[in-house]
Scaffold this motif. Structure first.
Motif, mmCIF file in Angstrom:
data_model
loop_
_atom_site.group_PDB
_atom_site.id
_atom_site.type_symbol
_atom_site.label_atom_id
_atom_site.label_comp_id
_atom_site.label_asym_id
_atom_site.label_seq_id
_atom_site.Cartn_x
_atom_site.Cartn_y
_atom_site.Cartn_z
ATOM 1 N N TRP A 11 38.369 43.087 37.256
ATOM 2 C CA TRP A 11 36.978 42.640 37.154
ATOM 3 C C TRP A 11 36.595 41.677 38.278
ATOM 4 C CZ3 TRP A 11 33.303 44.894 34.540
ATOM 5 C CH2 TRP A 11 33.630 45.659 33.422
ATOM 6 N N LYS A 12 37.503 40.803 38.643
ATOM 7 C CA LYS A 12 37.149 39.782 39.635
ATOM 8 C C LYS A 12 37.240 40.297 41.067
ATOM 9 C CE LYS A 12 37.534 34.819 40.177
ATOM 10 N NZ LYS A 12 38.087 33.585 39.567
ATOM 11 N N CYS A 13 38.158 41.244 41.298
ATOM 12 C CA CYS A 13 38.410 41.687 42.672
ATOM 13 C C CYS A 13 38.145 43.170 42.918
ATOM 14 C CB CYS A 13 39.859 41.385 43.051
ATOM 15 S SG CYS A 13 40.359 39.661 42.846
ATOM 16 N N ASN A 14 38.037 43.951 41.851
ATOM 17 C CA ASN A 14 37.925 45.408 41.972
ATOM 18 C C ASN A 14 39.096 45.969 42.783
ATOM 19 O OD1 ASN A 14 36.796 47.932 41.460
ATOM 20 N ND2 ASN A 14 35.580 47.892 43.358
ATOM 21 N N LYS A 15 40.265 45.411 42.547
ATOM 22 C CA LYS A 15 41.487 45.832 43.241
ATOM 23 C C LYS A 15 42.567 46.147 42.215
ATOM 24 C CE LYS A 15 40.065 44.680 47.501
ATOM 25 N NZ LYS A 15 40.569 43.452 48.138
ATOM 26 N N GLY A 16 43.608 46.808 42.670
ATOM 27 C CA GLY A 16 44.742 47.117 41.807
ATOM 28 C C GLY A 16 45.931 47.568 42.638
ATOM 29 N N TYR A 17 47.031 47.857 41.963
ATOM 30 C CA TYR A 17 48.253 48.352 42.600
ATOM 31 C C TYR A 17 48.716 47.356 43.665
ATOM 32 C CZ TYR A 17 46.980 52.533 40.086
ATOM 33 O OH TYR A 17 46.653 53.409 39.086
ATOM 34 N N LEU A 18 49.197 46.218 43.178
ATOM 35 C CA LEU A 18 49.506 45.081 44.036
ATOM 36 C C LEU A 18 50.894 45.224 44.655
ATOM 37 C CD1 LEU A 18 48.113 42.278 41.695
ATOM 38 C CD2 LEU A 18 46.914 43.558 43.490
ATOM 39 N N ALA A 19 50.987 44.871 45.934
ATOM 40 C CA ALA A 19 52.224 45.103 46.680
ATOM 41 C C ALA A 19 52.820 43.800 47.198
ATOM 42 C CB ALA A 19 51.963 46.096 47.823
ATOM 43 N N VAL A 20 52.637 43.509 48.475
ATOM 44 C CA VAL A 20 53.355 42.432 49.158
ATOM 45 C C VAL A 20 52.596 41.115 49.051
ATOM 46 C CG1 VAL A 20 54.238 41.668 51.396
ATOM 47 C CG2 VAL A 20 54.430 44.070 50.714
ATOM 48 N N THR A 21 53.341 40.016 48.939
ATOM 49 C CA THR A 21 52.732 38.692 48.837
ATOM 50 C C THR A 21 53.391 37.713 49.806
ATOM 51 O OG1 THR A 21 52.323 36.831 47.336
ATOM 52 C CG2 THR A 21 54.280 38.126 46.932
ATOM 53 N N HIS A 22 52.564 36.834 50.394
ATOM 54 C CA HIS A 22 53.040 35.752 51.259
ATOM 55 C C HIS A 22 52.170 34.524 51.035
ATOM 56 C CE1 HIS A 22 55.863 38.098 53.624
ATOM 57 N NE2 HIS A 22 54.928 38.973 53.941
ATOM 58 N N ALA A 72 48.623 41.661 49.061
ATOM 59 C CA ALA A 72 48.018 42.911 49.519
ATOM 60 C C ALA A 72 47.982 43.909 48.373
ATOM 61 C CB ALA A 72 48.809 43.481 50.688
ATOM 62 N N ASN A 73 46.934 44.724 48.345
ATOM 63 C CA ASN A 73 46.817 45.749 47.309
ATOM 64 C C ASN A 73 46.736 47.132 47.953
ATOM 65 O OD1 ASN A 73 43.883 44.816 47.958
ATOM 66 N ND2 ASN A 73 43.639 46.850 47.030
ATOM 67 N N GLY A 87 42.912 53.867 40.927
ATOM 68 C CA GLY A 87 43.993 54.489 41.670
ATOM 69 C C GLY A 87 43.568 55.160 42.954
ATOM 70 N N ASN A 88 42.308 54.995 43.345
ATOM 71 C CA ASN A 88 41.878 55.490 44.640
ATOM 72 C C ASN A 88 42.385 54.543 45.727
ATOM 73 O OD1 ASN A 88 40.105 57.626 43.517
ATOM 74 N ND2 ASN A 88 38.917 55.871 42.776
ATOM 75 N N GLY A 89 42.507 55.046 46.935
ATOM 76 C CA GLY A 89 42.978 54.222 48.023
ATOM 77 C C GLY A 89 41.977 53.130 48.379
ATOM 78 N N LYS A 90 42.466 51.906 48.524
ATOM 79 C CA LYS A 90 41.620 50.786 48.919
ATOM 80 C C LYS A 90 42.497 49.639 49.379
ATOM 81 C CE LYS A 90 37.784 47.864 47.331
ATOM 82 N NZ LYS A 90 36.910 47.510 46.182
ATOM 83 N N GLY A 91 42.357 49.257 50.654
ATOM 84 C CA GLY A 91 43.148 48.163 51.178
ATOM 85 C C GLY A 91 42.506 46.821 50.906
ATOM 86 N N PRO A 99 47.319 55.560 45.498
ATOM 87 C CA PRO A 99 48.204 55.370 44.337
ATOM 88 C C PRO A 99 48.211 56.521 43.345
ATOM 89 C CG PRO A 99 47.038 53.344 44.825
ATOM 90 C CD PRO A 99 46.437 54.396 45.706
ATOM 91 N N LYS A 100 47.043 57.056 42.995
ATOM 92 C CA LYS A 100 47.027 58.082 41.948
ATOM 93 C C LYS A 100 47.647 59.392 42.421
ATOM 94 C CE LYS A 100 42.241 59.649 42.768
ATOM 95 N NZ LYS A 100 40.887 59.740 42.155
ATOM 96 N N VAL A 101 47.700 59.606 43.738
ATOM 97 C CA VAL A 101 48.354 60.800 44.271
ATOM 98 C C VAL A 101 49.852 60.568 44.400
ATOM 99 C CG1 VAL A 101 48.444 62.422 46.195
ATOM 100 C CG2 VAL A 101 46.244 61.464 45.479
ATOM 101 N N ALA A 102 50.243 59.400 44.912
ATOM 102 C CA ALA A 102 51.662 59.077 45.036
ATOM 103 C C ALA A 102 52.339 59.042 43.674
ATOM 104 C CB ALA A 102 51.831 57.732 45.734
#
Length: 449
Positions: free
Chosen positions: A109-120, A130-131, A137-141, A187-190
């Motif tokens: 809801w706050k970011c409209n992001k998902g599928y979280l990966a690397v953090t620094h 990074a997401n 599950g659509n692609g979105k960087g 993500p949804k394809v992978a």
């Protein structure tokens, strides 16, 4: 100091075992009676998160505050559930505990992001993650930000600019005011597994993105080739060097990115290409070199890559002429082992297929995925789970028998790699059944911090 414990992210997703993921604490002290064993397990409160990468809290990256490098908080973003766990490793380093959880609905809801990966951790003390996609599950960087003190979700990092079509890894360089990010997969394809029919359909990323760190805006994009899938991004550790490397998973190519003569502009050049192998008995007639991870030694002398499909780990010497030289190579599994279902018909590098690896009476299945290097550069650790869905597709025996964590001895004088036959963390003997191990972190510091 020498590393004495490691934190390893472990998942049960795609194993048919209905147990939560956990953070394993592994004893790395050779003088300890528990050397090479899991001495503590911190289970997550939810199922099927897919713990993947792990990153340190703000103390490691606070260049502005001058904070000491006390690694007391470990941030665990979840690749599938999009949940974020913050783990306290400072109170009891051998028995960490969860101190905060950010639920997926907040990220959605706050970011409209998902599928979280690397953090620094960022220079200002905040945490950047990074997401790979949007909630569907659509692609979105792009990136999401956590407050460095409260670990509250602050929102998106990028400053009202168009986000890349996919994302995965990133690294930044404050002295050059730059952040470089790589591409991922949709993500949804992978999540359906690797399908050769998806090639040339835009499923696999191809861009390397250059951001203005202070303005949080996208300034340059480099097309590294169709279906190249650039993933692991690493700058040199020298704080003045405007240079780094990115490994491409599907093309087997490593590119060097560097600051060009033009002010504030960056350029890329190909410096390593691992050739594919002509094979039979596999899903495609050519098996690409799949660069799952890339790491640079703290003294910037050597670069290491893990080749998840072929099964080898390579050591390159980074010379002044910007042409890395192969000085070490060892096979620790893979898909082309002698006696397996795959036959190599043509190989530009090897005269015969490598032998299976056995360490402490255990046959090692799978291929090298995630790397971690000791601060003195003499011990290279490796796990062999890349992504649970693809693990199950390419290495079903590894999913059945469980992951391992290996240690390679590194020749830091002339170059060279050798498997330490006295070290093996067998994640096939976990109390709830075999699991898949991925990221490795040392509280005393490592080559990715």
């Amino acid at each position: 100091p020498r590393e004495e414990v490691a934190y390893v992210t472990c998942t049960y997703r795609s194993t048919c075992i209905d147990q939560p993921d956990f953070l394993a604490t592994v004893d790395l002290n050779p003088r300890s009676p528990h050397y090479g064993q899991v001495i503590h397990r911190l289970p997550m409160p939810n199922l099927k998160d897919e713990l993947h990468c792990a990153g340190w809290g703000p103390a490691c990256g606070c260049f502005e505050s001058g904070a000491a490098a006390k690694r007391t908080k470990l941030v665990l973003p979840c690749l599938i559930s999009s949940r974020i766990y913050v783990v306290d490793v400072g109170s009891q380093c051998r028995a960490p505990r969860i101190c905060k959880t950010i639920e997926p609905v907040d990220v959605f809801w706050k970011c409209n992001k998902g599928y979280l990966a690397v953090t620094h951790p960022l220079p200002n003390g905040d945490i950047l993650i990074a997401n790979m996609g949007d909630p569907a599950g659509n692609g979105k960087g792009g990136f999401v930000v956590l407050d460095g003190e409260t670990f509250e979700l602050k929102g998106n990092w990028e400053n009202e600019c168009e986000v890349p079509p996919t994302g995965y890894d990133f690294w930044y360089h404050p002295r050059h005011n730059v952040l470089v990010s790589s591409a991922g997969v949709v993500p949804k394809v992978a999540g359906r597994g690797f399908n050769p029919d998806d090639l040339k359909k835009g499923v696999f990323g191809r861009r390397l993105n250059v951001w203005n760190l202070s303005c949080r805006s996208l300034t340059q994009c480099f097309d590294l080739g169709e279906d190249s899938l650039p993933q692991s991004v690493r700058f040199l550790h020298n704080p003045d060097a405007a240079e780094g490397y990115v490994g491409c998973a599907l093309s087997g190519v490593v590119f060097r990115f560097y600051k060009s003569c033009e002010a504030n502009n960056w350029a890329v050049e190909e410096v390593i290409r691992v050739p594919p192998k002509d094979v039979s008995g596999w899903i495609m007639p050519k098996m690409p070199a799949f660069i799952a991870d890339l790491i640079i030694s703290p003294d910037d002398r050597f670069l290491y890559i893990s080749n998840w499909l072929h099964g080898d780990i390579r050591q390159y010497e980074l010379s002044r002429n910007c042409k890395p030289r192969l000085v070490g190579q060892v096979f620790v599994g893979g898909s082309i082992l002698r006696g397996g279902p795959v036959t190599v018909c043509r190989d530009e590098e090897l005269k015969c297929q490598p032998e299976p690896l056995v360490v402490k009476c255990k046959r090692v299945y799978g291929g090298p995925a995630t790397l971690q290097l000791s601060l003195d550069g003499k011990r290279l650790y490796v796990t062999n789970s890349f992504y649970s869905t693809w693990d199950r597709q390419f290495y079903p025996s590894m999913v059945k028998e469980g992951s391992v964590m290996l240690q390679l001895d590194v020749d830091t004088d002339k170059g060279g790699l050798a498997v330490n036959k006295n070290f093996l963390v067998d994640f096939g003997k976990e109390p709830h059944g075999p699991c898949l191990a991925h990221e490795i972190r040392f509280p005393c510091g490592d080559a990715k911090s």
